[in-house]
Design an enzyme around this catalytic site. Structure first.
Site, PDB file in Angstrom:
ATOM      1  N   GLY A 113     -16.752  57.509 -20.679  1.00 48.25           N
ATOM      2  CA  GLY A 113     -16.437  56.995 -19.092  1.00 48.25           C
ATOM      3  C   GLY A 113     -16.949  55.498 -19.033  1.00 48.25           C
ATOM      4  N   ARG A 155     -25.651  57.972   2.603  1.00 48.21           N
ATOM      5  CA  ARG A 155     -24.871  59.181   2.423  1.00 48.21           C
ATOM      6  C   ARG A 155     -26.174  60.405   2.633  1.00 48.21           C
ATOM      7  NH1 ARG A 155     -21.935  57.984  -3.397  1.00 48.21           N
ATOM      8  NH2 ARG A 155     -20.301  56.723  -2.609  1.00 48.21           N
TER       9      ARG A 155
END
Length: 659
Positions: free
Chosen positions: A55, A344
């Site tokens: 990644g 969040r």
């Protein structure tokens, strides 16, 4: 041996980060870069590094270390290094460039990140992240990453949750994909140059430790089933998070925790495993058949307004038929300073609260409707439909393909879902784990986000670690080389390989009656119910018991078809779920021991009068680091807790407020 605490864990010696320089926070990183030992170019060619994961963190680290002249082997389980889950990141990447002259700075990004993490992250690491952020954008622009630009050609910015400035650089709704292509191209350049070897369709199943140092991995060729050992002078884990322990999450289905869990079992401490993030902007669950959930970028909260009906009897109505006076824009009402851009964890809990009150929208899921509206009508009236389409078009298209509804015509329906994990392997300032020679970068470590990650900060951390931090810190370790050569017939290597082969054969030999997925789904249900958006003493104790029982049944009754010496996805999943069953228990033990609410960890016993998270800094201002000390005769994990006290010298420790 110390006594069991609450019958679940033992208390061990405290741990400290000795790698952080004892200077002013603004001078720590320059001091570290200067005092770290150097490795001359000729000696670099004699040293080797294994990087697991391709990644953003792994690919950027491989590209940089290959360019520096080290011999790098990089591994991924995907069929291409370009298919890492970083490609799914949508909304953007933070950097304190202050292009908008709106009051941003390195210190403000540092402050916002520590506050957003509810004061449970290490100051030194976070300040370095904020400082390095400014270089990342320049690096990516030089690679050709197509960031959005204003009419005059300057890079554009937007805001994300938990901040009041615009510091998020983006490439439409596919920022992760574009950044990964940049890192991938840089890595492939080094593959062509011969400094990087890549191994696709290989899964790390064990860490090799020789004389107390990480010296390699045991990997399975997922196409042929062949078990191979790969040896090096140091090992870097860049394998992402463990959100799939919940079964349903926004992670790709292949995302797993095996690499980090195998390292944990070999002695790497695991930090804050209970800190998981529930993302507020996901497409709601639609049925039991689902295997994953879909994220809608947090960038949508820049222009979309979140609301539910004021009256529960309006839940069945077409949202376009509900007048303004009957709508509750609850985030704007409760948090007037931040509105729809609260962090969040807060947005997720408030969505759950209004749905628990019976004011959710969408189809019934059990006794409740699990959805809230994300409405762009005001944005289209203010900006025009074409401008909204230019900013969010691919996200709107994705939503319509999945749900059959057009966000241009009808408000989106969203609900929180498991997304990111702030916990991970403990690392010091140098990103080194408690095993010499083993490093963890990106989401695989715990270091930067505390109890809650702010949006657009994951890409920032991954590229900071891979491009700028790890290459500067790992050389201090590699400068100790050349290391004694390790061969495939060394006893420790033979033993590690035998452990892998025995484990695979044990899984295949059970021949029970239940599928691997059935165990994974049941574990996910337990984790979501008792260690998800809310945690309680009673629920966590129940979850620990259920997980232990499920793990016992797994090793007695799982059915894994096929053989080990060929392509076998059932066997791959079985190994990952076996590790999730152990990790899930540790997460619940960690959540139970932390009798406070902070960030994404919300204990119902610890909240303010108006339902906000209530920390207890006098008791829990520390990183909880867990040592694997085995499974007892009853089948229970018996971990040992090592606390790293968090000391705040440059930011005042106080209760969060976004009102």
């Amino acid at each position: 041996m110390s006594e069991l605490v609450e019958g679940l864990y033992r208390l061990g010696d405290p741990i400290s980060d000795h790698a952080t320089p004892d200077v002013d926070i603004t001078k720590m990183w320059p001091e570290k870069q200067f005092t770290n030992k150097l490795v001359n170019p000729a000696n670099r060619r004699k040293l080797s590094v294994i990087i697991v994961g391709t990644g953003l963190a792994g690919a950027s680290a491989a590209a940089t270390m290959g360019q520096d002249g080290y011999n790098v082997k990089v591994f991924c389980y995907q069929d291409s290094t370009r298919r890492a889950h970083s490609i799914a990141a949508q909304g953007g990447i933070n950097a304190a460039k202050n292009y908008n002259d709106d009051g941003d700075s390195v210190y403000r990004l540092f402050y916002d990140t520590v506050k957003g993490g509810d004061y449970r992250s290490r100051e030194s690491n976070v300040y370095r992240l904020a400082d390095v952020s400014t270089k990342i954008i320049d690096q990516c622009v030089a690679q050709g990453v197509p960031f959005a630009r204003e009419y005059g050609g300057l890079l554009d910015n937007r805001s994300f949750g938990g901040v009041q400035v615009a510091r998020t650089f983006y490439a439409a709704g596919q920022t992760g994909q574009q950044l990964l292509i940049g890192a991938y191209q840089a890595m492939e350049r080094q593959v062509q140059a011969g400094t990087v070897q890549e191994f696709t369709r290989h899964e790390m199943l064990e860490l090799v430790i020789v004389d107390g140092r990480a010296r390699g991995i045991v990997a399975r060729d997922m196409t042929t089933g062949e078990i191979k050992t790969h040896l090096a002078d140091a090992v870097v884990l860049a394998t992402g998070g463990y959100g799939n322990v919940f079964f349903l999450s926004t992670n790709a289905m292949g995302c797993n925790a095996t690499a980090t869990w195998r390292a944990h079992r070999k002695g790497a401490l695991f930090g804050n495993p209970c800190y998981t993030q529930i993302h507020p902007t996901c497409i709601p669950v639609s049925g039991d058949y689902q295997s994953k959930l879909t994220l809608m970028s947090e960038s949508l909260r820049n222009d979309g307004r979140i609301w539910v009906p004021k009256r529960r009897e309006d839940a069945d109505k077409d949202p376009r038929d509900i007048p303004e006076e009957d709508r509750d824009y609850y985030l704007e009402r409760i948090y007037p300073s931040f509105g729809n851009l609260v962090p969040r964890d807060i947005a997720s809990r408030q969505a759950k609260n209004v749905c628990d009150e019976g004011r959710g929208v969408g189809p019934l899921v059990g006794d409740f409707r699990r959805g809230v509206y994300l409405d762009f009508a005001d944005a289209m009236a203010r900006l025009s439909k074409d401008q909204v389409k230019a900013k969010y078009g691919n996200l709107f298209d994705m939503y319509e393909r999945i749900t059959g509804e057009s966000p241009y015509e009808v408000p989106m329906r969203i609900y929180p879902a498991v997304h990111y994990t702030m916990g991970g392997l403990w690392v010091d300032y140098d990103l080194r784990t408690t095993i010499p020679g083993l490093y963890a970068i990106g989401e695989a470590n715990f270091s930067d986000h505390g109890a809650n990650r702010l949006g657009a900060s994951s890409l920032m951390q991954c590229l900071a670690d891979g491009y700028f931090v790890l290459p500067n810190t790992i050389r201090d370790y590699l400068a100790e080389g050349p290391f004694d050569k390790v061969t495939d017939d060394a006893p420790e290597v033979v033993e590690a390989r035998a452990q892998v082969e025995d484990r695979l054969q044990k899984l295949l030999a059970i021949q029970g009656e239940r599928s691997v997925d059935s165990f994974h789904k049941e574990l996910g249900h337990i984790m979501w119910e008792y260690c998800g958006m809310e945690r309680s003493d009673e629920g966590l104790r129940k979850a620990i018991g259920l997980i232990r029982g499920l793990r016992e049944e797994f090793w007695r009754n799982v059915r894994v078809l096929g053989s080990a010496d060929t392509l076998n996805q059932s066997l791959e999943k079985a190994g990952r779920v076996a590790d999730f069953l152990e990790l899930g228990e540790l997460m619940c033990i960690d959540a139970l021991h932390r009798r406070e609410s902070c960030g994404g960890h919300f204990r119902v016993e610890s909240q303010t009068e108006d339902g906000e998270a209530l920390r207890h800094d006098d008791e829990f201002a520390y990183v909880a680091n867990w040592e694997f000390t085995g499974i007892d005769e009853t089948g229970a994990l018996v971990p040992t807790l090592h606390k790293e006290e968090l000391v705040y010298k440059f930011i005042e420790l106080k209760q969060r407020s976004y009102k």
